[in-house]
Design a protein around this motif. Sequence first.
Motif, short mmCIF file in Angstrom:
data_model
loop_
_atom_site.label_atom_id
_atom_site.label_comp_id
_atom_site.label_asym_id
_atom_site.label_seq_id
_atom_site.Cartn_x
_atom_site.Cartn_y
_atom_site.Cartn_z
N ASP A 1 5.31 -28.91 -4.61
CA ASP A 1 4.90 -30.35 -4.64
C ASP A 1 4.45 -30.46 -3.37
O ASP A 1 5.10 -31.86 -2.98
CB ASP A 1 6.13 -31.19 -5.25
N ALA A 2 3.84 -29.89 -2.58
CA ALA A 2 3.44 -29.94 -1.15
C ALA A 2 2.40 -31.12 -0.91
O ALA A 2 2.10 -31.74 0.14
CB ALA A 2 3.30 -28.85 -0.33
N ILE A 3 1.61 -31.15 -2.03
CA ILE A 3 0.19 -31.88 -1.92
C ILE A 3 0.18 -32.83 -2.85
O ILE A 3 0.58 -32.62 -4.05
CB ILE A 3 -0.99 -31.03 -2.06
N GLU B 1 9.66 -38.98 -9.84
CA GLU B 1 9.58 -37.60 -10.78
C GLU B 1 9.79 -36.54 -9.62
O GLU B 1 10.59 -35.34 -9.77
CB GLU B 1 8.44 -37.52 -11.46
N VAL B 2 9.09 -36.43 -8.75
CA VAL B 2 8.78 -35.15 -7.65
C VAL B 2 10.19 -35.14 -7.00
O VAL B 2 10.61 -34.04 -6.95
CB VAL B 2 7.68 -35.40 -6.79
N ASP B 3 10.81 -36.25 -6.53
CA ASP B 3 11.83 -36.08 -5.82
C ASP B 3 13.01 -35.78 -6.66
O ASP B 3 13.75 -34.67 -6.29
CB ASP B 3 12.27 -37.50 -5.03
N GLN B 4 13.01 -36.01 -7.84
CA GLN B 4 14.03 -35.53 -8.90
C GLN B 4 13.87 -33.81 -9.10
O GLN B 4 14.75 -33.28 -8.89
CB GLN B 4 13.87 -36.19 -10.27
N ARG B 5 12.67 -33.74 -9.45
CA ARG B 5 12.38 -31.99 -9.68
C ARG B 5 12.76 -31.51 -8.24
O ARG B 5 13.54 -30.29 -8.20
CB ARG B 5 10.95 -31.88 -9.72
#
Lengths: 383, 158, 420, 242
Positions: free
Chosen positions: D135-137, D178-182
């Motif tokens: 999830d870097a980009i 969502e990305v932060d939760q993942r």
Amino acid sequence: MSPEIDTRPQVETQTLEVNLGPQHPSTHGVFRMVATLDGETVIRLKPVMGYMHRNHEKIAEGLTYIGCFPYTDRLDYFCAMTNNLALAVAIERLAGIQVSERGEYIRVIMAELTRLVNHTAVTGFLLNDMGAFGTPLLYAFREREKILDLFEAASGSRMMCNYVRPGGVREDLPAGWVERAWEIVRAYPKFLDEFETLLTKNDIILQRTQQVGKLPQPLAVSAGITGPMLRASGVNYDIRKVDGYSVYPRVQFKVPLGTVGDVYDRYLIRILEMRESLKILEQALQALPTTSPSISPKGAAMGKAPRTFRPPKGHAYGRIEAPKGELGFFLVSDGSPQPYRYRIRPPSFINLTVLEDMCLGQKVADVIVILGSIDIVLCEVDR
Amino acid sequence: MLPAAEALKTELEQLLPGVSVTLEGTALAIAAKDLLAVSRCLKDTDRFAMDYLSNVTAVDYPTEQRIQMVYHLYSMSQRHGPLTLLVNVDRAQPELESVTPLWRSAEFQEREVYDLFGVRFQGHPDLRRILMWDGFEGHPMRRDYVVEDQDNAPEPVR
Amino acid sequence: MSSLDQLFVEVTRSLVSRLPPWLAPWASMLATIGAIAAAAPVIMMYLTWLERKLIARMQNRLGPNRVGLYGLLQPIADGVKMFIKEDIVPRGADRLLHLLAPIVAVAPVILLFAVLPFGRNMVGADLHVGLLYFLALGSITSYAIFMGGWASRSKFSMLGAMRTVAQIISYEVPGVLSVVAVIMVTGTLSLVGIVEAQADHWFLFTPWGFVAGAIFFMSGIAEVNRTPFDMPEAESELVGGFHTEYSGMKFALWYMAEFLEAFAICAFTTTLFLGGWQGPPIPFWILAALLALLVGTAKSLALPARGLGVLALVALGGLYARQPIPSWIWFFAKTYVLVFVLVWLRGTFPRLRIDQLMGFAWKFLLPMALVTILAAGLWSLMPFPYGTVLAVLILAASYAVLVRWNRPASLSPRTYVLAD
Amino acid sequence: MARRLVGFHVLRGMGVTLKTFCETYPWGRAVLRVLRIPSTNGLVTIEYPEVKQQHSERFRYFPFLVYDGTPDDLRCVACKICEQECPPQCIHIVMEKDAQGRPVKVHGRTLPAQFDIDMSICMSCRICVDVCPFDAIEMDNAYELSASDRFEHMLFDKQRLLKSNEYFQQIKPTEASEVDQRLAAKQKKTAAPAQAQPASAAPSSPPAAPPGAGPAAPPTGRTPGPQPTGPPRAPQSPPPGA
């Protein structure tokens, strides 16, 4: 269909050869017709294509199956969603991927919304070719913008959606999307009624479109014409009914058929098809399941790592009822993550086969109207 | 409804004695010489009534020195299909009879196959390049076609 | 400054009276010519602005509003653009004819305004044959357009030019015949006479006048090549028709010719059928109050400007409260209503094909014009109730017969099967 | 009888245009309301520079690299998956290596020395975001990027691509959460076993300070030493329940 050209002895006149295109205001892109005129009547008309050819099929042979999806948006830029759907159906048939229930319904909703967008825009352009100074076109685009905002909310981009994936759709619908869709679907019939009062019984349009560019039924079938053009000639062949792919068998809708097969029939068939699409949309929005995921696990995994998806060797031909006709993808796989052969069956390209047959004996002004009624988009014709 | 591939194969061989039909999955592979005979039989017998040729294309196999023509046939009147016909043609001298006299939909698609693959079709009303400009040499969709550098591509002659 | 109505007349008279007597006639002539020559381009420029704004509003758009307030400087910007643009002449073109054509197109149109009665005794030259003068000058544009089309040596221009000649000639015939009815009733060719004859009832509200006016207006639209009769410059198939190969100032002249003639057609229809500058004696303050209200509620106008405008209008209203609305305001109001109808047609309709165009002129408008002359005769000679009723009957009957005779068989209503 | 008259439908067509004309004016809408004619549209034009169009949250234009806390703390580990998967091949990554050619590890993670995206080729198809395992980009929605020349200006280098996670949360709240939760879940998984190791192994000496090589400015202010048990990133407030 031999044109009844006046063969009585007359003053000896020269025929005039005119290039309509490729720089021409109403050829829907870079398309050229070399027309030989006797006064105003067309004697010979040879279409010349290839100005927009970028060989999408060769590019696709260097990409993974998922990598091809953004390119299908650029095929027929009015209907990005149905182009993606056609490729997804072909890949699913090739690799036998199951599609989730909710994914199927979302796909049908997006396909029918695309049909509304395409038919509205085409009717607007047809009127623009007939000389109406943009008013019907701008009414059509006003409605099209509302649906494009729906696409942007779901897929992220208005026209280049890249949203459908084998196994379902890339992302689930955002919150509040279904309510907005209901609003637009409920408001659309009012717009269609207003559009019809402006156009359908207008005497000038009746004179300009009736008995112009008639396409007899046997020629239509033999020339592989599909979509509204075929149904306007009276052939009952709609791939949503014939193949019954996706959830179309569970949805009740009718297929409008024309009688004469001229420009007026094609125009009105598109209007009636829009009303049928609205019925489908209401039923699909009603029955949209909320339990199942929007994409099957295999499809989701494929989205995450495209290189790992290696379909079995073999070939498959998947086709759908795109707004312009039968859009098919023929895929040959040699087991590697890249397609060995990636063939697109473009409806606009094949519907142009009968352009000359329809234009013989007509006036120059009618050639443009007939071309407008065929509904071609040059990116799909040349690929 | 269309019979299964094996039944189709046997039925075809009964109707056309001299024809050799082999099965490749659900598709029928036939020799180049009896293409016209088989297509006319498929089109005219009301048992098949294949009046709609949806897709004509070619697949290039350089290693086996052959180009395979692919025909997808449907029937609009009886609403069945697809029936896939595979015809192999030698890659060095690709020659084939054109099916345009039977189905007008093949006209533009055969011209495209000629333009991109180099397969000549006898009996085609107007066999010219359709997508490339006339002065273009080579057939881009062949797998051994070297995409020359874009910057100094030859100026299209039009 | 006794009456607003004769404002311009008194101003010129007072100026001219100061000059030596032998110079006076030249000066007044010069003043009239100057007024018309200055008014024509301004009318044309702001007609293009008005058309763009009206059509934009018919299409849910705003129209030009960037150049100046409400886009009012847009025509000036267009004019400057036309000056600066390079004037390209195609290589094979006949240079002299290519240059001459737009000039021959614009000159007669400006001359048309000489005989036009803008207001009570505000007319350039009160010719006894004013109407004949108008009809004669009206047909010169077909020469100019054909010259332009032929000189550009391009297929599209050639087709456009051929279409124009056919169209203008076939639409002049019904146009002239519909005017014959007016001449017959008023007995004079002088436009001022015609306007005065309509003092108590405008010709449009008589049965024959309505039909003759409609025919005159439609054939006027066809002569000006505007939708739905704009075959010669059909963008969709002929790219630009006769002025495809024109650019820069020459194209501006074509544009001016087209718009000025459109304005002239509306002006002459007003003069012949809508009673020119005749108008019911409504006191002036009502108009002033209406304008003040309009200026007051204009949101995008700056507050001080808005206040100033309202003040000026109220003062003007107070000053000339009792007097009726001046004649020239009536004339321009009616003309711009007809201009709105012209633009409204352009915003709604596609164009007719060239053979339908011809058919409409010869097979529909021409017979109707002849019947209108008959109806006008009956209306003017027979006493009131019988004449009008008979005229209406004849016109309606002929309309029905012509429509049935002209109806192409193909327009039969279609039934569509909804199969599954 | 009126319906069959020739001009009747022509006039009704003109009626539609007139109604649309009146709809765009306030007084027009008032008149239409009085005459009880249904009118919905009114003006649809947005005067662009003054009024900007409201885009939906998922609107995607060009990608950007996400970093947490400071720009040197970017999530990208230069694994080049996105470079392979990008259909038009417009991403170019060079991993940061030290003098001997061994990849430099900071915090146990490699990082890109150079990360260019040619925005004139990128078609914002979001495949790089789908395939990126870290999830870097992410996709940006700033679309006002007009530039005078195509090559220098439209070739975004790493500095221009780097944007903070706060910016990402601001433009796309739901997606960012969502990305932060993942990431937080992944963090808990990796942090748990690490907790077990330091208990057994003696705290090793801090690794040598990272060499100053590499074109980018040497990352200063980095706390050497084994990963503390808690999340190494700047402590974020627990992500709100989406």
